[in-house]
Each structure stands twice: as C-alpha cells, then as structure tokens.
Design an enzyme around this catalytic site. Structure first.
Site: not given
Length: 833
Positions: A42, A281
């Site tokens: 991120c 995930g």
C-alpha cells in the site's frame, strides 16, 4: 508435516510466521515468483511520488532475514507452474528457466490478484504502466525520473488510482483521472463520492467521469488517450488502475472449484475443494456477512487474518472464518475517505430494504481550534435498525470513526449501539456528542418517526407545483444561494410565520447540514403540518451531489464554478455534464501585495463580515487573502464577490480550510441584483428582546457587508438596545424616573423573548455564544456602526418613555417618521422587528 505456501506478501508470509510460532517441528517452504516476500504494497504510490523517500523503507523483511527468524525455506524467483493434487506435487520453474518438482502434505495458495489490462489498441506503448508490485514501482519510478512528466493520466478512480493521482500531482504533473463510472471510489455512494470530486477539482485534477477508453496512441513523446466518444487527452505517462482480478491460473489448471464471483471457492475453514489445499487473500471469494453472497475482497487486513486462521487450521484447529465487510480507508490529498459494510447502491442491487442517513459534524469540539467538518453516511434496516454500512469523509478523525462503525457492523449491531458507544472526549479530539453518536441519534429519529427524511435525488426531481421548498437558514445564508423557487423563513422566525405555509402541500425543509431542518420539522409537525420532510445531509450533500464536474484548462490554474442554485432535473440518475470554469483570471496574485486575514473559527456571517471590514480599507486593485474553516465560506465568498463587484482571484482548500484571494473592485458590477441603485435595507427595531436584537444586527451586518445602505429605526422598547453602558446623570420627571426603573438600563440587561427564566435564559445564551465564538450583541452592534449602518432613534418614543439623548450611544441620530419614510422609500427591503 510439510507445508508449502505459494505466494508471499500479506497472506503467505503471515501464514508461515504463524505456523512457526505454533509448531517448531513443521517443515515450511515459501515459494515466491518475484524477488520479494514482505513489502508494503500500500506504500508503493507514495514512494513513486517522493513522499516515502527511501526505497528500503518499503520492505518489512528480506527473504534472508525472514528465513532465519522463522526457520522457513524461502525460495524467491521460484514460480509454481502446475499443481498435481492427486500426487500432491508442484512443478516449479526457477529464474534460470529450469524446472523441478516438490511434494507437500498441505498446500496454501496465496497468489493474490493481477491487474486488469484490456486488449486495447496501443496499450503496450511506452509510458503506460500498471502498479501491483515492487517491479512495477521500479519501472514507474525510473520513467518519471528519466522523463519530464508535465501531464499524467490515471485510468480508473479506485483507491490505487486516486493515490497515484495525488502522488503524480505531488511530482508537479497536471493530472487527469478517467473513470468509466459516474463517480470515483466505487465502495461509497455518489453523494459521498461527490465530496471527493470537490477535493480533486480543488486540487486541479481533471475528472473525466462516464468515459471509457477506446485506445492509446503514441504521438511524439506523448500518449494520446482516446475515449469511446471520440474525445481525447494527451499525457506524458498513463497509469492503468482499471481494477484487478483473482489470480486463479494454478487453481483452474488443478481443477479446483472456482466460485461464481471468479475467485477460488473455499469453505468456512478456508479449504478449497481439495481438503489438503487451502487458499487465502485476493485469490479467493467468500460470502459477505450481510448478503450471504460470495464476493471478492482485495484488502490486506482480511488477508492477514485469513493467514492466521489457516495456519491454526493446518495444525489441527477448526477455526471458522467469519468473512469481511470490506472496511477500507484512503487518503485523497487532504481528504480521508473510508467505508465499511454495504452502501445504499449495493443494498439496492441486493434487494435488501434499507434507510440511509447523512450527518455533517465537527471532527472535534467547535470552540477548540482546528475543528473541521466530518461527513458520515450510514445505511440500516428500517425496522430493526441493524447497521448495514457506513461511509465517512473528512479531514480529521475519519479513521477513528470508521473503525467504531465497522465494529458495530461486523458484530451485527444496530444504530442503537451507536448511541450507546462510550467515546473518549476532550475538546481536541471529539465533542460531548461524538459524530458517531450523532449518526445514531439521527437514525433513531428516522426509525421512531420523529423525522421523515427526503434525499437529494428526490429534491432534484421534485415538482415545485406540488411542493414547497423551505429554506430555514438565515437571510444572509439564503442571499448567497439556495434551491430554485425556495422560500426562506429562518428557523428562529418559523413559529411566528407558520401562517405563510400551506398545510395541503408537501413541505421539504432544508438547511446547511440538516440540524436546523430537523428542528423546523419538529416545530411544523407539532403544529398540524403532516406532509413535512427534512433534507438528509442538508444543502452540503445536495450541492456536492449535483455540482457539475469542472475540466480545468491545461497549463492554467482555474476555479470550479460554484452554482448558487443547481437546476432541478426530472431524471434523478443524470449528472450535470462537465463544464469549463467561468473564471478567466488564472494568474496568481503577487504575494507581497496581499493583506492576509484569518477568519478561522468564525461562523456565518462572521467570515464575510471580517472580509468586508478589511475590504472597506482597500482601494480598487488591492488584494486580500482570507482563511476560514467555515465549510460554506468558499461558496459564500464567490456569491459575495458577485454581488459587490469585487473579483475572486483564487480559491484553495487544504486540511478543511478555505483560502480565498479577492481583488478590490468598483461598485458598479452587481450581478445578483439587477440594479446597483436603490437597494438599501431598513429595519424598525420595536422590541428589546435579546434574541430579536441579535437577529436584527446579524441581518443588518449581512446587508451592510454587500455594500448596501442600511438604516435601523429604534422605537419604543427598541430604544433600550442602543442605551449607553455607562450613562451620565440625567434630570427626569416622575414618569421618566418610573420608566427608568422598569426598563433595562442597557443592552446587557436585555432578556430573551422565550425561556427567559427570570433572566437566566439570557445569561445562558451569552455564555453559549461566548463558548461557540459567536459575537456578543454589543460586538455585533459595534460592527454595524463600523460598517456604516445608520442608527436613528424615534424622537416621539423617547419623549413618551422618558429616554434622554444623553443616555443613547454617541453614533445615534434623532429622527421622526419623515426621516424613516425617506430611508424606506430608497430601500427595497423593510423589516419590522
């Protein structure tokens, strides 16, 4: 037991570490086709933009350090190309391209997702990138370092797209965001996304909404982005952020079950259709806790939790996964955007009955410096109050509130739980009624029937022949713009003016953010009006949702056009088309010549009054820069300039503060009023009630701020409002002495018209005004005199009530009916108070 994990980063690395902490004997192999296993995915956009300066800070663990600490066989640049679930073997390709096989007892697939890259003409041209991993980051970083990036295009308005838009802007590029939908940030509703649109436009980002890309074409050193409608833009770099899809190539080849959403199907324990193979995930789909339907969720938090659960289940536990509600947050320039659960549009698609509520509250106590508005929208069951979703947009405190709301949603709580949350309160951090509690209280009012909401789409399409739009803001606020055909009755005048409202028509009440509208709703419904609705989120929500999208001129600084009254349209799904800004002056003023004014913390009309007072000291051509935290100030300043002939030069927002630059103009340019002549205002002040006196001076100051001639004629009890605080001894007859004993000696002794409670009400009013930073009656009176408001005392009333000239303020002039009538003849508004 030999456990092989395919894929590192969030899910895979977490699984490996958790297994080792629980079992020192397990054989763990971690296979990663790239060079890195644990990095801050991120944080990649912020490294490209230079916010994160050192590349090394992106890496949490190196393959070597991770392998040593957790005794894991880490193999980078080892790509699994086939899974044989019958033999329980993997075929693996090394960087050298040779292959080998590896057996397993248990397998974890954590292959993540891959960027969507549609087969468009020219998509493989130089300068077009996707961003998913460190390799992509290095390529983009090298390109922006080696090339002069003047213009950048981001295709897609999701989280990564907007983060890249901000960081490319940080590099000095003029950024355009191209989005196929009618809004950015798909997880939130349009009304909340519109606040993000405003922030992007204020920062100079061009938004091309409802535009699909048809192709790309290299034109010299630039890239032409061609839309399906034939329009095009030029850019030096293109970032594709169209979306991602689960990486299921291995799973499909192994004939594992793929779910209807396109991800690997797993059970409650995150096992695939093969009990020896687990998946976690971005590659999986799992049922949504609210809808019960499978969905894809590309977030690091749930991936880490799934890795922890799978690690325990691999070692014999039976821990079910509860699912994710998609709690997410993003920084968009100075704004923070967050969501949890389901927005209204998703609930509508799923056929789930819901009600929504939008509130705008201060991030912390308004009297403590730096408070800015925080907008919250919640969706909930109309009967039980079960909380379905929450969205928050603001400059401060968004993360704290969305986490609280997400916890209630995930625990299947209700809007009543929001009212029972116990918040930590101190003025720098919150208010005694926290924004989350306020959201719960408003929702409770809706469910209980204490308030019926109406939403911006309904008002945009309403037929004014069948309904009345009632604006209960102050006259000063109303003068800066309202909804078309709206009637203005300020809240504090409503009880005395209800006879002006029809009882046989729908009445849609609105104010700035919804609070005063609710108070007006309660007044009307308790007085026989049963067709009343309050605009959810007030004008702040309506204006944001209906505002046109501005396309800035390339290479120039320009301002979004702020329409004072967005047109009502019949089709509530239609958005206004993109428009060019009306402002033509795009040159920044010379900073050395600017007079700076800080109006932070003042409420309307305080900033306008402070600006006007400073403007009066300037000559045409001089400039001021004024800063305000009032959320409506930027729009009000534009309207004020339009009505006074001054020129709005620049308008910027940062961290919830608006910074406006204005050039002093000449009074002949009046745009809101058809004529600059004969537009004075006269007031007859008959009352000496504190609240009515306050209203009089607020109105007078608002009118004076626009350069209009204002006269207040004080008669009978109104004379008490303009008495000196310290008066000389005056010889009076018996009647004058009696009146002097019975009447207030000065404005400090005035009482409220309602709830006076023997004078306690007035003291409470002054105390609250002081705490809220609102000017006192005496301060407002002084401002009126400074702004040129004429005070006339009625001679006849003075004689009757035994008031001597010496008892009144020095600035007061004495006059009679003829004097007043002459002023009234030259005015177009005359109010009796």
């Amino acid at each position: 037991m030999k456990i092989i994990i395919i894929g590192g980063v969030a899910g895979g690395a977490t699984t490996a570490a958790r297994i080792r902490r629980a079992d020192e004997t397990a054989e763990i192999v971690l296979l990663e086709k790239g060079k890195y296993i644990s990095y801050a995915n991120c944080g990649l956009p912020y490294y490209i933009g230079g916010v994160i300066e050192e590349r090394e800070k992106l890496f949490v663990q190196t393959p070597e350090s991770f392998g040593v600490r957790f005794r894991v066989d880490v193999r980078v640049e080892n790509e699994v190309i086939f899974i044989d679930k019958r033999k329980k073997t993997l075929t693996i390709r090394r960087a050298s391209q040779d292959t080998y096989e590896e057996s397993y007892d248990r397998l974890v697939i954590s292959t993540g997702a891959v960027p969507v890259r549609p087969p468009l003409q020219g998509i493989d041209s130089e300068g077009i990138f996707t961003l998913r991993n460190v390799a992509d980051t290095d390529h983009i970083k090298a390109y922006v370092t080696e090339h002069r990036i003047r213009r950048a295009a981001v295709i897609g308005g999701g989280f990564i797209g907007l983060e890249m838009a901000e960081n490319l802007h940080h590099l000095g590029a003029e950024v355009s965001v191209v989005e196929m939908g009618n809004q950015v940030m798909a997880p939130i509703d349009l009304s909340m996304a519109a606040l993000v649109h405003q922030e992007l436009m204020n920062k100079g980002v061009n938004l091309y909404l409802e535009q699909a890309v048809a192709s790309f074409e290299r034109v010299g050193k630039e890239i032409k982005v061609i839309f399906q409608n034939g329009e095009s833009i030029l850019s030096d770099i293109v970032i594709l952020s169209i979306g991602v899809r689960p990486e299921t190539t291995l799973a499909r080849a192994a004939e594992l079950t793929i779910g209807p959403a396109g991800g690997i199907a797993v059970n409650n324990y995150l096992q695939t259709s093969d009990e020896s193979i687990y998946a976690i995930g971005d590659a999986i789909e799992f049922r949504h806790p609210i809808t019960g339907q499978p969905w894809l969720n590309y977030l690091a938090g749930p991936a880490n939790r799934q890795g922890r659960i799978v690690a325990d289940n691999l070692l014999g536990a039976q821990i079910p996964y509860e699912g994710s509600i998609g709690t997410s947050i993003a920084k968009v320039f100075d704004l923070t955007v967050a969501s949890a659960g389901l927005p209204a549009k998703r609930l509508k698609q799923a056929g789930i009955p819901y009600v929504s509520s939008t509130t705008h509250s201060n991030s912390h106590a308004g009297y403590y410096p730096g408070a800015v508005q925080l907008s919250i929208k919640i969706t909930f069951d109309p009967t039980s109050g079960k909380l379905y979703g929450a969205q928050a947009v603001g400059y401060r405190g968004v993360d704290k509130r969305i986490d609280e709301l997400a916890l209630v949603i995930k625990q299947q709580g209700t809007i009543y739980d929001l009212t029972r949350l116990e918040h930590a309160y101190a003025p720098p951090y919150s208010s005694a009624k926290d924004p989350v509690a306020i959201a719960g209280y408003v929702a409770e009012n809706i469910i209980s029937g204490k308030m019926k909401p109406v939403y911006w789409r309904k008002l945009r399409g309403v037929s004014v022949g069948n309904a009345l739009l009632l604006d209960v803001r102050t006259k000063e606020e109303f003068a800066t713009g309202s909804l078309p055909d709206a009637v203005n009755i300020p809240l504090d005048e409503l009880r005395d003016r209800m006879s002006e409202l029809p009882q046989d028509r729908f009445i849609y009440v609105f104010c700035a953010v919804g609070l005063r509208g609710y108070l007006a709703y309660r007044i009307l419904t308790q007085n026989g009006y049963d067709k009343v609705y309050n605009l959810s989120g007030g004008l702040k929500t309506y204006r944001a949702a209906t505002a046109p999208i501005v396309i800035h001129d390339r290479g120039q600084y320009s301002l979004p056009q702020q329409p004072t009254a967005p047109a009502l349209v019949e089709n509530d799904t239609q958005r206004p088309a993109a428009v060019k800004p009306a402002l033509t002056n795009t040159v920044r003023p010379a900073l050395a010549n600017i007079i700076r004014v800080d109006a932070s913390g003042l409420q309307c009309p305080g900033p306008i009054m402070k600006m006007k007072k400073t403007m009066d000291t300037l000559v045409p051509g001089e400039q001021i820069e004024i800063v305000s935290t009032d959320p409506g100030f930027a729009r009000d300043a534009a309207a004020w300039c339009n009505s006074t002939g001054n020129k709005l030069l620049t308008q910027e927002t940062a961290g919830g503060k608006a910074t406006i630059t204005i050039e002093k103009g000449t009074p002949e340019a009046c745009h809101l009023i058809s004529s600059c002549e004969g537009k004075g205002k006269t007031f007859i002040m008959f009352s000496d009630d504190l609240d009515k006196a306050l209203a009089t001076f607020v109105l007078a100051n608002g009118a004076a701020a626009t350069g209009q001639k204002v006269t207040i004629f004080f008669t009978f009890w109104g004379l008490n409002v303009i008495k000196r605080l310290e008066k000389p001894a005056v010889e009076k007859d018996i009647f004058g002495k009696m009146f002097g004993m019975m009447l207030p000696s000065s404005s400090l002794k005035l009482k409220l018209s309602k709830m006076s409670m023997g004078g306690m009400g007035g003291k409470m009013m002054r105390y609250i005004m002081h705490r809220k930073g609102i000017d006192s009656l005496e301060s407002l009176r002084a401002q009126a005199l400074e702004n040129g408001v004429e005070f006339i005392a009625c001679q006849m009333s003075m004689d009757v009530m035994g008031v001597a000239r010496e008892e009144l303020l020095d600035e007061v002039t004495i006059g009679g009916v003829a004097t007043y009538m002459e002023r009234a003849d030259n005015a177009n508004v005359n109010l009796f108070i």
